[in-house]
Structure formats: C-alpha cells, structure tokens
Design an enzyme around this catalytic site. Sequence first.
Site, PDB file in Angstrom:
ATOM      1  N   ASP A 258      -8.542   0.262   4.391  1.00  0.00           N
ATOM      2  CA  ASP A 258      -9.232   0.880   5.534  1.00  0.00           C
ATOM      3  C   ASP A 258     -10.265   1.931   5.098  1.00  0.00           C
ATOM      4  OD1 ASP A 258      -9.824   1.075   8.207  1.00  0.00           O
ATOM      5  OD2 ASP A 258      -7.940   1.981   8.826  1.00  0.00           O
ATOM      6  N   ASP A 259      -9.812   3.132   4.773  1.00  0.00           N
ATOM      7  CA  ASP A 259     -10.710   4.215   4.343  1.00  0.00           C
ATOM      8  C   ASP A 259     -10.036   4.902   3.147  1.00  0.00           C
ATOM      9  OD1 ASP A 259     -12.763   4.386   6.714  1.00  0.00           O
ATOM     10  OD2 ASP A 259     -10.785   4.199   7.630  1.00  0.00           O
TER      11      ASP A 259
ATOM     12  N   HIS B  11     -11.433  -4.189  15.654  1.00  0.00           N
ATOM     13  CA  HIS B  11     -10.239  -3.354  15.552  1.00  0.00           C
ATOM     14  C   HIS B  11      -9.545  -3.463  16.913  1.00  0.00           C
ATOM     15  CE1 HIS B  11     -12.124  -1.739  12.012  1.00  0.00           C
ATOM     16  NE2 HIS B  11     -11.240  -0.769  11.862  1.00  0.00           N
TER      17      HIS B  11
ATOM     18  N   HIS C 126     -13.870   0.183   5.237  1.00  0.00           N
ATOM     19  CA  HIS C 126     -15.132   0.760   5.712  1.00  0.00           C
ATOM     20  C   HIS C 126     -15.781   1.431   4.514  1.00  0.00           C
ATOM     21  CE1 HIS C 126     -13.719   0.401   9.973  1.00  0.00           C
ATOM     22  NE2 HIS C 126     -12.555   0.469   9.354  1.00  0.00           N
TER      23      HIS C 126
ATOM     24  N   HIS D 257     -10.505  -5.428   5.022  1.00  0.00           N
ATOM     25  CA  HIS D 257     -10.646  -4.319   5.989  1.00  0.00           C
ATOM     26  C   HIS D 257     -10.847  -3.026   5.206  1.00  0.00           C
ATOM     27  CE1 HIS D 257      -8.901  -2.289   9.895  1.00  0.00           C
ATOM     28  NE2 HIS D 257      -9.809  -1.510   9.292  1.00  0.00           N
TER      29      HIS D 257
ATOM     30  N   GLU E 264      -4.724  -0.861  17.067  1.00  0.00           N
ATOM     31  CA  GLU E 264      -4.466   0.217  16.092  1.00  0.00           C
ATOM     32  C   GLU E 264      -3.834   1.366  16.887  1.00  0.00           C
ATOM     33  OE1 GLU E 264      -7.974   2.023  14.323  1.00  0.00           O
ATOM     34  OE2 GLU E 264      -6.791   2.997  12.742  1.00  0.00           O
TER      35      GLU E 264
HETATM   36  N1  HPA Z   1     -10.299   2.725  12.909  1.00  0.00           N
HETATM   37  C1  HPA Z   1     -11.370   2.695  13.691  1.00  0.00           C
HETATM   38  N2  HPA Z   1     -12.573   2.996  13.258  1.00  0.00           N
HETATM   39  C2  HPA Z   1     -12.732   3.317  11.980  1.00  0.00           C
HETATM   40  C3  HPA Z   1     -11.668   3.354  11.120  1.00  0.00           C
HETATM   41  C4  HPA Z   1     -10.385   3.046  11.602  1.00  0.00           C
HETATM   42  O1  HPA Z   1      -9.364   3.081  10.891  1.00  0.00           O
HETATM   43  N3  HPA Z   1     -12.171   3.714   9.915  1.00  0.00           N
HETATM   44  C5  HPA Z   1     -13.489   3.862  10.057  1.00  0.00           C
HETATM   45  N4  HPA Z   1     -13.837   3.623  11.305  1.00  0.00           N
HETATM   46 ZN    ZN Z   2     -10.649   0.189  10.050  1.00  0.00          ZN
END
Ligand code: HPA
Ligand code: ZN
Length: 344
Positions: A285-286, A204, A26, A24, A207
């Site tokens: 994630d990012d 997703h 991006h 996971h 979250e």
């Molecule tokens: N959640 C949803 N969309 C996203 C995320 C995330 O953490 N990061 C990049 N796009």
């Molecule tokens: Zn994500």
Amino acid sequence: MTDTTSASADFANFVRGLPKAELHMHIEGSLEPELMFELAQRNGITLPYGSVDEIRAAYAFSNLQDFLDIYYQGAGVLITEADFKDLALAYFKRLAADGGTHAEIFFDPQTHTDRGVAFETVMKGLLAGMKEAEETLGVTSKLILCFLRHLSEESAFETLEQAKPWLSNLAGVGLDSSEVGHPPAKFARVLQAARDLGLKIVAHAGEEGPPAYVWEAIDLVKVDRIDHGNRALEDEALTARLVKDGTTLTVCPLSNLKLCGVPSLDVHPLKTMLSLGLKATVNSDDPAYFGGYLLENYLATAGAVGLTREDVVTLAKNSFTGSFLSETEKAERVAKVEAYAAAH
Ligand code: HPA
Ligand code: ZN
C-alpha cells in the site's frame, strides 16, 4: 527435512526468493523520510519537520484520513521529472530486494497537477524510473492512474483528458483517497469513459467503507479487481459472489494494522480469505508510511496468522493471475512460481 514453519529463517528465505507481484502500491506512499528531506532540499522546500526521526514519529495514524493528510503533505516535495524517477527507482530497488518481479503501481496525478506540477512531468519521471528498473533490476511494471475520490467527478474527467496522450503507458485507472462518503457510484461515468478508452478499472472498496461500496464496485462500476475488500467479509452473499467471480483482492496487512482496520495482525482476515477461496494477494500500500515493503507484509502476516508454505505459494500465484499482464505472461510467471516451489 527443511523447517518451513512461518517463524523460521528458512521460511523467510523461501518467501524472499519466491517470485511475486505487487498489485497495490501508491508510488507517493513509497517516499521514505530520507528521500523526502533530500528532495525538499533540492527543491528549496521547507518541511514542517526538523529531522527524519521527527517525520517517523508523526506516522501514528488512527484512520485513513489521518494518514492521507500527512501523505499529501509529503508528496509536496515532488516537483521535477528527476524527483519522480528517483522515487520510482528507490521503490523498485526495495521490491527487487524482496523478490518482487512485477509491480502495478498507483499514482495520484491530481495531487501534483493541483500544485502546478505538469501531468507530463509526473509521467515522464515515473516512466523513466520504470524503464531503468526493468533494464537494471529485471523488474517489470505497469501504471494505474488513480482519481482522488474526495475531489469532484469533473476533476476526474479533466484528469482523464490529460491522460489521453499517455494511454499506451497506462494499464488502468483506480479510485483512492477518502472512501467513506465517496462511493464508487460517484465516479461510475468517468470510470466507464476510461474503460471505453481500453483501460482496466480498479477501486479501493471495503477498506473503511461498507460492503455496499464493494457491491457498487462490482455491479455498477464492474471493476477488474478490488483494492483491499476486507469489509466484504461482513456480507456472506458478497463474499460468495467474489469467490464465484474469482475477483482478485489486493490486501494490505500492515496498512490495515497502521490505519486501525484491525486491532492486531493476528486477527487479520487474510488466512480466512484464502480458506474461503477468495483470490487474495499481499501488498504494501504505502510502505514508507506503514512500516514494511512487500516481503515484510508477507512475513509479518505469516507469523501472525500462521500462513503455510502452500498459502504463500497461492498468494504469489494469485499476484500474477490477478495482474494485468497478458494471459501468456501470466502463465509464464505462474510457471516460474511453481518451478521455484518445486526446487525449494
Ligand atoms: N487508501 C486510500 N487511498 C490511499 C491509500 C489508501 O490506503 N494510500 C494512498 N491513497
Ligand atoms: Zn491503497
């Protein structure tokens, strides 16, 4: 005897050397401020920030949408094939340094095609970075195309059409961007069309969205894994179902902290997920926005919730069994985790 409590340097070295997959991440979220500046300059783009420090100071988020607004703005510096290749390679170098040996990375084509960057440019750049990473770092990878859920079903269908010439380069499709108000059901038809093309499906869910969105993801969309899934714990029957099905959850602790899904890491549900028998994995994630790559996510969480050596070995194994590698490859990768754990 070696001290393997989560606070020790030995533990950190053990986790660094442990073979791990990231499921996971991006790729646009791995754009570090330094590279953002470099690409802005290369492409003649003026950023609304004067320095790298100013960019970092802007990374204070109180929810997902706060982050997404800045993340889409940052992605605006990505124009050429070389930009996407440089972005991918920078990530793979960080992953390799963290002991990551495989990654299944998300990308958001609509973020680029809507700005006039061709789908082909994005694909060629990312694929070139992935190829070079395998050759020079020994890191394998797969690509997952994400549909932006704040956009329409029609736009997702158009994107799937653009992806058709590239099917052999794609492992799956996913759903990302603003979750609340955009349930998985909105994309059930386009995800089914993707499945009919032989692609895996992820989404997703849970979250920020409620357990109902996770139910939809498993029962209606029939996803192959859930990205995040934290809020599933609010529903006992849902948790039991995810345990029974062995559904992989791609959990992102530092992301949850930065987007205020948890007030502090010591109350992060990762350890609880493992004790309940959920197939949790650890992911970044990012990473450029949330303050840590894969290893930092393992170590910060281990320190905060007291993950044991056995827990991190389980997490590493889950990262391979939950991957989209072939069954033979999964068995080989899990055997490597076991051999490493036995030798250290
Ligand atoms: N959640 C949803 N969309 C996203 C995320 C995330 O953490 N990061 C990049 N796009
Ligand atoms: Zn994500």
